[in-house]
Scaffold this motif. Sequence first.
Motif, PDB file in Angstrom:
ATOM      1  N   LEU A  12      -7.543   8.295   4.889  1.00 17.37           N
ATOM      2  CA  LEU A  12      -7.035   7.249   5.642  1.00 17.37           C
ATOM      3  C   LEU A  12      -8.088   6.291   6.254  1.00 17.37           C
ATOM      4  CD1 LEU A  12      -4.411   9.506   7.498  1.00 17.37           C
ATOM      5  CD2 LEU A  12      -3.840   7.596   6.030  1.00 17.37           C
ATOM      6  N   ALA A  13      -8.989   6.831   6.808  1.00 21.16           N
ATOM      7  CA  ALA A  13     -10.360   6.113   7.384  1.00 21.16           C
ATOM      8  C   ALA A  13     -10.694   5.087   6.272  1.00 21.16           C
ATOM      9  CB  ALA A  13     -11.365   7.023   7.726  1.00 21.16           C
ATOM     10  N   GLN A  14     -10.971   5.672   5.048  1.00 22.26           N
ATOM     11  CA  GLN A  14     -11.341   4.516   3.894  1.00 22.26           C
ATOM     12  C   GLN A  14     -10.124   3.256   3.742  1.00 22.26           C
ATOM     13  OE1 GLN A  14     -14.616   5.077   2.450  1.00 22.26           O
ATOM     14  NE2 GLN A  14     -13.989   2.944   2.059  1.00 22.26           N
ATOM     15  N   GLU A  15      -9.002   3.778   3.681  1.00 25.82           N
ATOM     16  CA  GLU A  15      -7.906   2.648   3.721  1.00 25.82           C
ATOM     17  C   GLU A  15      -8.120   1.730   4.715  1.00 25.82           C
ATOM     18  OE1 GLU A  15      -4.016   4.037   3.280  1.00 25.82           O
ATOM     19  OE2 GLU A  15      -4.307   5.469   1.757  1.00 25.82           O
ATOM     20  N   TYR A  16      -8.245   2.323   5.951  1.00 25.59           N
ATOM     21  CA  TYR A  16      -8.464   1.215   7.120  1.00 25.59           C
ATOM     22  C   TYR A  16      -9.637   0.552   6.895  1.00 25.59           C
ATOM     23  CZ  TYR A  16      -8.959   0.369  12.125  1.00 25.59           C
ATOM     24  OH  TYR A  16      -9.056  -0.316  13.237  1.00 25.59           O
TER      25      TYR A  16
END
Length: 152
Positions: free
Chosen positions: A74-78
């Motif tokens: 999720l952090a990478q998507e963000y």
Amino acid sequence: MRWISDVDGCFFTCSCPADQKVRCTLNLLRTGAKDWWRLATSSYSAEQRAAMSWEEFSEMYRSQYVPLVEQERLAQEYLDLRQGFEMVMEITKMFTERDMFCPEFAASEQARMTRYLSMLKMDIKQFVSTQRYGTLFEMQKDSRRSEIEIDL
């Protein structure tokens, strides 16, 4: 995380005192979550459970229900989020959803604004970056207005 956000919203609505938040939350846990809590705190004394802050509870809950590998995804998507063919309203919705899962990258309003600006299309970014905003909401509203003007 939406559940945590919903419960937090209830606290705001009801003006729940900080020292009662965890106690109130425990009444909202169901089945597996109630079992998880019982096991996770089985070694705690009654005083330790009573003294737990909402922030501590939230962190325990997050680590249980959002595994580290999922948090990293999720952090990478963000961080990778960029406006392509999406309208500002669509990309703003995507940003807001991911922002909720990445508090470490959104520690302040200014950090959110910087991250939001970095993901906008260049023509919108050029307009928005010349303005000064006090809030992310103002920046988002102006981004939408800029998009409409560009499309005219």
